[in-house]
Design a protein around this motif. Structure first.
Motif, PDB file in Angstrom:
ATOM      1  N   HIS A  68       6.172 -30.008  66.035  1.00  0.00           N
ATOM      2  CA  HIS A  68       6.726 -30.932  65.053  1.00  0.00           C
ATOM      3  C   HIS A  68       5.749 -31.242  63.906  1.00  0.00           C
ATOM      4  O   HIS A  68       6.147 -31.781  62.883  1.00  0.00           O
ATOM      5  CB  HIS A  68       7.159 -32.243  65.708  1.00  0.00           C
ATOM      6  N   PHE A  69       4.487 -30.894  64.094  1.00  0.00           N
ATOM      7  CA  PHE A  69       3.461 -31.221  63.101  1.00  0.00           C
ATOM      8  C   PHE A  69       3.767 -30.698  61.692  1.00  0.00           C
ATOM      9  O   PHE A  69       3.674 -31.455  60.727  1.00  0.00           O
ATOM     10  CB  PHE A  69       2.082 -30.743  63.566  1.00  0.00           C
ATOM     11  N   PRO A  70       4.125 -29.414  61.525  1.00  0.00           N
ATOM     12  CA  PRO A  70       4.366 -28.930  60.156  1.00  0.00           C
ATOM     13  C   PRO A  70       5.420 -29.741  59.408  1.00  0.00           C
ATOM     14  O   PRO A  70       5.228 -30.099  58.240  1.00  0.00           O
ATOM     15  CB  PRO A  70       4.834 -27.485  60.359  1.00  0.00           C
ATOM     16  N   ASN A  71       6.506 -30.070  60.074  1.00  0.00           N
ATOM     17  CA  ASN A  71       7.571 -30.835  59.434  1.00  0.00           C
ATOM     18  C   ASN A  71       7.132 -32.271  59.162  1.00  0.00           C
ATOM     19  O   ASN A  71       7.387 -32.815  58.088  1.00  0.00           O
ATOM     20  CB  ASN A  71       8.837 -30.813  60.292  1.00  0.00           C
ATOM     21  N   GLU A  72       6.444 -32.887  60.116  1.00  0.00           N
ATOM     22  CA  GLU A  72       5.986 -34.265  59.939  1.00  0.00           C
ATOM     23  C   GLU A  72       4.994 -34.373  58.783  1.00  0.00           C
ATOM     24  O   GLU A  72       5.015 -35.326  58.016  1.00  0.00           O
ATOM     25  CB  GLU A  72       5.356 -34.783  61.224  1.00  0.00           C
ATOM     26  N   PHE A  73       4.112 -33.385  58.657  1.00  0.00           N
ATOM     27  CA  PHE A  73       3.094 -33.407  57.604  1.00  0.00           C
ATOM     28  C   PHE A  73       3.717 -33.236  56.224  1.00  0.00           C
ATOM     29  O   PHE A  73       3.335 -33.902  55.274  1.00  0.00           O
ATOM     30  CB  PHE A  73       2.079 -32.279  57.836  1.00  0.00           C
ATOM     31  N   SER A  74       4.685 -32.350  56.116  1.00  0.00           N
ATOM     32  CA  SER A  74       5.197 -31.984  54.798  1.00  0.00           C
ATOM     33  C   SER A  74       6.497 -32.672  54.406  1.00  0.00           C
ATOM     34  O   SER A  74       6.923 -32.555  53.264  1.00  0.00           O
ATOM     35  CB  SER A  74       5.380 -30.474  54.714  1.00  0.00           C
ATOM     36  N   SER A  75       7.127 -33.403  55.309  1.00  0.00           N
ATOM     37  CA  SER A  75       8.438 -33.978  54.990  1.00  0.00           C
ATOM     38  C   SER A  75       8.515 -35.498  55.060  1.00  0.00           C
ATOM     39  O   SER A  75       9.610 -36.044  54.982  1.00  0.00           O
ATOM     40  CB  SER A  75       9.493 -33.384  55.932  1.00  0.00           C
ATOM     41  N   SER A  76       7.391 -36.167  55.193  1.00  0.00           N
ATOM     42  CA  SER A  76       7.447 -37.625  55.260  1.00  0.00           C
ATOM     43  C   SER A  76       7.879 -38.205  53.918  1.00  0.00           C
ATOM     44  O   SER A  76       7.751 -37.561  52.871  1.00  0.00           O
ATOM     45  CB  SER A  76       6.080 -38.198  55.649  1.00  0.00           C
TER      46      SER A  76
END
Length: 92
Positions: A60-68
């Protein structure tokens, strides 16, 4: 993965140098590209030097980092800095 360089300042604090800037558009960072770049880190385990805590980079890290919400509002130099910091995830 591009190589980051860890060096130290005059006080002995670690500094991470990122020699290749891969996300160059200062006005509009393509966060989808950043998310895709971060996917290469899924599954790695790193140790935080100061605390010895172990961190696992999950799916989930890539999405959490780039989509907040915060990330989506970033513009200019701050967006560019956050996007290019992904090159040094293991070192950070």
């Amino acid at each position: 993965m591009p190589n980051s360089i860890i060096t130290h300042d005059e006080r002995g604090k670690s500094i991470i140098l990122i020699p290749d800037i891969i996300f160059v558009n200062k006005q509009n960072i393509n966060w989808h590209d950043v998310e895709n770049y971060l996917k290469q880190y899924i599954g790695i385990v790193v140790e935080i030097t100061e605390s010895k805590d172990i961190i696992y980079v999950g799916k989930h890290f890539p999405n959490e980092f780039s989509s907040s919400k915060y990330t989506r509002t970033l513009r200019g130099a701050r967006a560019k800095a956050k996007a290019n910091a992904v090159q040094a995830i293991p070192e950070m």
